[in-house]
Write a protein that holds these residues in place. Structure first.
Motif, short mmCIF file in Angstrom:
data_model
loop_
_atom_site.label_atom_id
_atom_site.label_comp_id
_atom_site.label_asym_id
_atom_site.label_seq_id
_atom_site.Cartn_x
_atom_site.Cartn_y
_atom_site.Cartn_z
N LEU A 1 54.42 106.97 -67.18
CA LEU A 1 53.24 107.72 -66.62
C LEU A 1 52.97 107.41 -65.18
O LEU A 1 52.46 108.16 -64.30
CB LEU A 1 52.11 107.68 -67.46
CG LEU A 1 52.32 108.62 -68.90
CD1 LEU A 1 51.00 108.47 -69.64
CD2 LEU A 1 52.30 110.07 -68.33
N PHE A 2 52.70 106.02 -65.07
CA PHE A 2 52.38 105.41 -63.93
C PHE A 2 53.51 105.59 -62.85
O PHE A 2 52.90 106.17 -61.83
CB PHE A 2 52.02 103.99 -63.98
CG PHE A 2 51.74 103.15 -62.88
CD1 PHE A 2 50.22 103.33 -62.36
CD2 PHE A 2 52.59 102.27 -62.16
CE1 PHE A 2 49.98 102.58 -61.13
CE2 PHE A 2 52.05 101.91 -60.75
CZ PHE A 2 50.80 102.10 -60.49
N PHE A 3 54.57 105.45 -62.97
CA PHE A 3 55.52 105.63 -62.02
C PHE A 3 55.85 106.93 -61.52
O PHE A 3 56.21 107.12 -60.46
CB PHE A 3 56.83 104.91 -62.41
CG PHE A 3 56.86 103.36 -62.21
CD1 PHE A 3 56.37 102.65 -60.96
CD2 PHE A 3 56.82 102.34 -63.49
CE1 PHE A 3 56.25 101.37 -61.15
CE2 PHE A 3 56.65 101.12 -63.13
CZ PHE A 3 56.32 100.38 -62.10
N PHE A 4 55.78 107.82 -62.46
CA PHE A 4 56.31 109.18 -62.20
C PHE A 4 55.12 110.05 -62.00
O PHE A 4 55.42 111.26 -61.73
CB PHE A 4 57.24 109.60 -63.35
CG PHE A 4 58.51 109.29 -63.16
CD1 PHE A 4 59.39 109.38 -62.21
CD2 PHE A 4 58.78 108.20 -64.27
CE1 PHE A 4 60.66 108.39 -62.02
CE2 PHE A 4 60.15 107.77 -64.34
CZ PHE A 4 60.84 107.81 -63.33
N GLY A 5 53.66 109.68 -62.27
CA GLY A 5 52.64 110.48 -61.78
C GLY A 5 52.32 111.51 -62.79
O GLY A 5 51.98 112.61 -62.45
N GLY A 6 52.56 111.29 -64.22
CA GLY A 6 52.58 112.00 -65.19
C GLY A 6 51.14 112.38 -65.77
O GLY A 6 50.89 113.02 -66.91
N TRP A 7 50.05 111.81 -65.08
CA TRP A 7 48.61 111.75 -65.60
C TRP A 7 48.12 113.28 -65.69
O TRP A 7 47.61 113.79 -66.55
CB TRP A 7 47.64 111.13 -64.64
CG TRP A 7 48.07 109.77 -64.84
CD1 TRP A 7 48.43 108.76 -63.77
CD2 TRP A 7 47.92 108.89 -65.98
NE1 TRP A 7 48.44 107.66 -64.54
CE2 TRP A 7 48.18 107.28 -65.66
CE3 TRP A 7 47.60 108.83 -67.29
CZ2 TRP A 7 48.11 106.41 -66.38
CZ3 TRP A 7 47.35 108.06 -68.20
CH2 TRP A 7 47.75 106.69 -68.07
N ASP A 8 48.53 114.10 -64.84
CA ASP A 8 48.28 115.63 -64.82
C ASP A 8 48.80 116.47 -65.85
O ASP A 8 48.07 117.30 -66.69
CB ASP A 8 48.28 116.38 -63.48
CG ASP A 8 47.87 115.54 -62.24
OD1 ASP A 8 48.05 115.78 -61.34
OD2 ASP A 8 46.62 115.27 -62.66
N ALA A 9 50.00 116.10 -66.09
CA ALA A 9 50.79 116.65 -67.30
C ALA A 9 50.25 116.34 -68.72
O ALA A 9 49.92 117.29 -69.45
CB ALA A 9 51.95 116.45 -67.14
N VAL A 10 49.67 115.05 -68.78
CA VAL A 10 49.23 114.58 -69.98
C VAL A 10 47.83 115.20 -70.38
O VAL A 10 47.55 115.67 -71.33
CB VAL A 10 49.00 113.15 -69.94
CG1 VAL A 10 48.25 112.48 -71.26
CG2 VAL A 10 50.45 112.43 -70.10
N VAL A 11 46.88 115.31 -69.29
CA VAL A 11 45.68 116.03 -69.24
C VAL A 11 45.93 117.54 -69.52
O VAL A 11 45.24 118.02 -70.54
CB VAL A 11 44.77 115.92 -67.90
CG1 VAL A 11 43.58 116.52 -68.07
CG2 VAL A 11 44.57 114.35 -67.84
N THR A 12 46.66 118.10 -68.95
CA THR A 12 47.28 119.57 -69.40
C THR A 12 47.34 119.89 -70.88
O THR A 12 47.12 120.63 -71.47
CB THR A 12 48.04 120.17 -68.21
OG1 THR A 12 47.76 119.84 -67.04
CG2 THR A 12 48.17 121.62 -68.66
#
Length: 68
Positions: free
Chosen positions: A46-57
């Motif tokens: 999540l940190f390296f690929f910037g997946g925070w927005d996907a997780v929140v969605t």
């Protein structure tokens, strides 16, 4: 004729050695152990690929589905 007795003996000896060293016969691990193994890798991805927005969605959509 196939020599199956030798292969069976080798397999059962391997199982006995595994059990003797504290292993389990079933080959399954506890869900909490599996979770503890996966969470650090998931956090790094999540940190390296910037997946925070996907997780929140996804979490938001699951929350909406459960609320219905």
């Amino acid at each position: 004729m196939a020599d199956t007795a030798t292969r069976t003996m080798i397999r059962t000896q391997g199982r006995k050695a595994t059990v003797a060293f504290g292993g389990r016969r079933s080959g399954q691990r506890h869900p909490l152990v599996a979770t503890a193994m996966v969470l650090p890798l998931a956090a790094l991805l999540l940190f390296f690929f910037g997946g925070w927005d996907a997780v929140v969605t996804q979490a938001s959509s699951v929350g909406v589905m459960l609320g219905r």
